[in-house]
Every structure is written in structure tokens, then in C-alpha cells.
Design a protein around this motif. Structure first.
Motif, PDB file in Angstrom:
ATOM      1  N   ILE A   1       0.853  -1.184   0.000  1.00  0.00           N
ATOM      2  CA  ILE A   1       0.000   0.000   0.000  1.00  0.00           C
ATOM      3  C   ILE A   1       0.895   1.241   0.000  1.00  0.00           C
TER       4      ILE A   1
ATOM      5  N   TRP B   1      -3.071   7.257   1.412  1.00  0.00           N
ATOM      6  CA  TRP B   1      -4.172   6.779   2.240  1.00  0.00           C
ATOM      7  C   TRP B   1      -4.174   7.504   3.583  1.00  0.00           C
TER       8      TRP B   1
ATOM      9  N   ILE C   1      -7.858  -1.078   7.928  1.00  0.00           N
ATOM     10  CA  ILE C   1      -7.270  -2.243   7.266  1.00  0.00           C
ATOM     11  C   ILE C   1      -6.517  -3.105   8.274  1.00  0.00           C
TER      12      ILE C   1
ATOM     13  N   PHE D   1      -3.183  -2.953  -2.271  1.00  0.00           N
ATOM     14  CA  PHE D   1      -4.071  -1.852  -2.636  1.00  0.00           C
ATOM     15  C   PHE D   1      -3.394  -1.042  -3.734  1.00  0.00           C
TER      16      PHE D   1
ATOM     17  N   ASN E   1     -13.388   0.239  -9.866  1.00  0.00           N
ATOM     18  CA  ASN E   1     -12.754  -0.459  -8.755  1.00  0.00           C
ATOM     19  C   ASN E   1     -13.006  -1.959  -8.874  1.00  0.00           C
TER      20      ASN E   1
ATOM     21  N   TYR F   1     -11.932  -6.135  -7.204  1.00  0.00           N
ATOM     22  CA  TYR F   1     -11.382  -7.016  -6.167  1.00  0.00           C
ATOM     23  C   TYR F   1     -11.070  -8.351  -6.815  1.00  0.00           C
TER      24      TYR F   1
ATOM     25  N   ILE G   1      -6.780  -5.218  -4.712  1.00  0.00           N
ATOM     26  CA  ILE G   1      -7.896  -4.274  -4.770  1.00  0.00           C
ATOM     27  C   ILE G   1      -7.407  -3.071  -5.557  1.00  0.00           C
ATOM     28  N   ARG G   2      -8.001  -2.889  -6.724  1.00  0.00           N
ATOM     29  CA  ARG G   2      -7.511  -1.889  -7.662  1.00  0.00           C
ATOM     30  C   ARG G   2      -8.628  -0.881  -7.961  1.00  0.00           C
TER      31      ARG G   2
ATOM     32  N   ARG H   1     -10.578   5.730  -3.308  1.00  0.00           N
ATOM     33  CA  ARG H   1     -10.088   5.041  -2.110  1.00  0.00           C
ATOM     34  C   ARG H   1     -11.214   4.580  -1.205  1.00  0.00           C
TER      35      ARG H   1
ATOM     36  N   MET I   1     -12.598   1.470  -2.677  1.00  0.00           N
ATOM     37  CA  MET I   1     -11.638   0.372  -2.532  1.00  0.00           C
ATOM     38  C   MET I   1     -11.664  -0.182  -1.118  1.00  0.00           C
ATOM     39  N   LEU I   2     -11.721   0.701  -0.129  1.00  0.00           N
ATOM     40  CA  LEU I   2     -11.797   0.257   1.256  1.00  0.00           C
ATOM     41  C   LEU I   2     -13.093  -0.508   1.505  1.00  0.00           C
TER      42      LEU I   2
ATOM     43  N   PHE J   1     -12.695  -3.985   0.252  1.00  0.00           N
ATOM     44  CA  PHE J   1     -11.890  -4.767   1.201  1.00  0.00           C
ATOM     45  C   PHE J   1     -12.753  -5.241   2.370  1.00  0.00           C
TER      46      PHE J   1
END
Length: 325
Positions: A43, A48, A56, A97, A106, A108, A124-125, A129, A132-133, A136
Motif C-alpha cells: 500500500i 491513504w 485495514i 491496494f 474499482n 477485487y 484491490i484496484r 479510495r 476500494m476500502l 476490502f
């Protein structure tokens, strides 16, 4: 055995999938790297927020279930994406990440053995953000379970390299089960339908029990009662009249249905204590019915490691239990 006063810590336990994922084939010339219980978090920290990274870490370092001390599920090594791609693609467990404003939607992805074996890589692309979180967190149970199962697979692979064929043949003849037993284990006691295996070092002990009884209903209460009766009959402690039992704690042991290879059974995770003594530690057991339904068979691994962290030892005996076929 040595003595130890038990301080039981009730940790927050994350519910995970009850079905065992199929273990991928190993690439014999390309083993993954990494210490027990270790994972890579790739990451780019500067991109972030502290709050996001804390979230995370709370998932990846949640407490290991049902041990008598607080230890994280995984020891996290954090690297930038650049450093990860340069040096750490062969690590066993990876969560990556990959944030870039030029990325499309986004996404996974959980990959098995992309660079080496055994390996789990979660990617996770995306270009947002928060989304993406959210991805996750949506998949957190699957991620943690996949990496945990991969740790077990690594241990089983190591056990197969240094196994004990004579002990494995004994178990096959006695219980009709195929298992992988590491070479360091020896017989502590054997009875008609009972086998107790020990691995002892100056600092800790690891044990495997296998026992068969007439069939009974596989409830938590019945399995615990049967375990206590077996240990009382066959495992004598260091003090006269002492023997191990399942510790009576609110919420423990943890119990769930679990499919192990072609077996359907019940998994218990909990803590054991000693009657008339001050010993204890964690255990993991699996109980199933025999093929003809006339018997129940339990395979139980437990650990005694005073003044040591116990997570990795517990996973070692769990890997042995889960090698049953």
C-alpha cells in the motif's frame, strides 16, 4: 509436564466460512517465502489516510481465536507497491491496494498461486479510495480465511517433507484414517481406541489425540463431555490425580460445522485447563462420524507452552488435524 497459571483472555472473534477451500497444487520447485503467520500489505501510505489504514490493520491483525493470550491473526509487513513488485512477489500471503486515478472501475480479485506456491494474493484496484476500502471490508472474511488456510497449507507441506511413515501406518490400521504426522511425534499412550502423540521440547509441548467411541449426537456439549471423559481416563498430569479438561468459560469453546476434505464434522476451538493443577493452553479438535455411522472419531491437537506465544504452535497441531483424509 510443567506448570502454568492460566490467564484466559476472551478475544473478539471474526466469523468465517465453514467450508474448507480446496488446497491448490504445489509447485515443487517454486515454494513461497515468509515466516509463520506473516503477510505483506502492499500500500502506498502517502495516498491513504491514517483512519483508512487503521481500519485495514484492524481486519488483518484481529485476535487469533480462542487462545489464552492476545495475538494477531497475522504479523503485517507493510511495503510500497514499488518495493513489493521489486522484492516480495514470492511471499506467501499478500494484500495489495493498487490506487491510481487512471484506473477504471474499482475491482477485487483473490488470486491463488500467481507468482509461487502456496500463495494467496488479494488485489484491490481502483481510482476511488473509499470504494476500494469498502470492497476490502466487503470481502474481509474471505481474505482472512484464505490466508489462514494458506498458512495451514504451508505447514502441511512442511510436514509431508519430514513425516513419520510408521506412525501414519499405525493410525491407518487403528482408525482407518490417512494423516500426515511429523517425524518428531512419538506415542505417549496407546489403548484399544485411543492414541496420544507427543512432541516435546525444553520449552513447550504439542499433543495430538485420536480416539474412537460409539456414535453419539455431535453437539458441542456432547463432544466436550466425551473429550473430558477420555482425557480423565487416559492422560495423567504431573500432579497425582490431575488431568486436562475443556475450560469452562462463557462462549467457549467455539463450535461450528466444518467440511474437511470429504468428511462432514464439527470443529471446536477452545482452551483446556487441568483438574488439581495449574496447567492449560489452547486446543483445536475435529469430530466426525465413521463411514458406517457406528462410531465417532475425534482428532484433537493441544498445546502447552508456558511463557511463550502460542498462535504458531496451535496452527501446527491444527495443520496435523486437518491433514486427515
Amino acid at each position: 509436564m510443567k506448570k502454568l497459571s492460566i490467564l484466559f483472555v476472551i478475544a473478539v472473534v471474526l466469523c468465517s466460512s465453514c467450508k474448507q477451500k480446496s488446497v491448490p497444487a504445489f509447485k515443487a520447485d517454486n515454494f513461497s517465502t515468509g515466516k509463520a503467520g506473516e503477510m505483506i500489505l502492499a500500500i502506498d501510505t502517502s495516498l491513504w489516510s491514517k483512519e483508512a489504514r487503521t481500519t485495514i490493520y484492524k481486519v488483518l491483525q484481529q485476535p487469533q481465536p480462542a487462545i489464552n493470550q492476545i495475538q494477531p491473526m497475522f504479523d503485517v509487513l507493510e511495503y510500497s507497491n514499488k518495493d513489493f513488485l521489486a522484492s516480495f512477489t514470492k511471499h506467501r500471503n499478500i494484500v495489495q491496494f493498487d490506487f491510481n486515478q487512471n484506473h477504471g472501475a474499482n475491482s477485487y480479485e483473490l488470486k491463488r498461486n500467481p507468482y509461487t506456491s502456496p500463495q494467496i494474493q488479494v488485489v484491490i484496484r481502483g481510482n476511488d479510495r473509499d470504494s476500494m476500502l469498502a470492497l476490502f471490508l466487503q470481502h474481509q472474511d474471505e481474505i482472512v480465511q484464505a490466508m489462514y488456510d494458506n498458512d495451514i497449507a504451508r505447514l502441511q507441506n512442511a510436514h509431508r517433507k519430514l513425516n513419520n511413515p510408521e506412525m501414519e501406518e499405525k493410525i491407518k490400521n487403528k482408525f482407518g484414517l490417512s494423516m500426515t504426522i511429523p517425524a518428531d511425534y512419538f506415542v505417549g499412550r496407546e489403548e484399544k481406541d485411543f492414541l496420544w502423540l507427543l512432541y516435546r521440547t525444553p520449552k513447550n509441548d504439542r499433543f495430538i489425540m485420536i480416539y474412537k467411541t460409539p456414535a453419539y449426537s455431535l453437539t458441542k456439549e456432547n463432544i466436550v463431555a466425551k473429550r473430558d471423559s477420555i482425557t480423565k481416563a487416559y492422560i495423567q498430569g504431573a500432579v497425582q490425580g490431575a488431568y486436562p479438561i475443556v475450560a469452562d468459560l462463557d462462549g467457549f469453546p467455539l463450535c461450528k460445522e466444518y467440511q474437511l476434505h470429504y468428511h462432514n464434522g464439527i470443529e471446536l476451538r477452545g482452551l483446556w485447563a487441568s483438574v488439581r493443577d495449574k496447567m492449560g493452553g489452547p486446543f483445536y479438535s475435529y469430530t466426525m462420524k465413521s463411514e458406517d455411522g457406528a462410531s465417532c472419531i475425534t482428532i484433537d491437537g493441544f498445546v502447552y507452552a508456558p511463557q511463550e506465544e502460542k498462535r504458531d504452535y496451535l496452527r501446527e497441531v491444527e495443520a496435523i488435524v486437518k491433514s486427515v483424509k
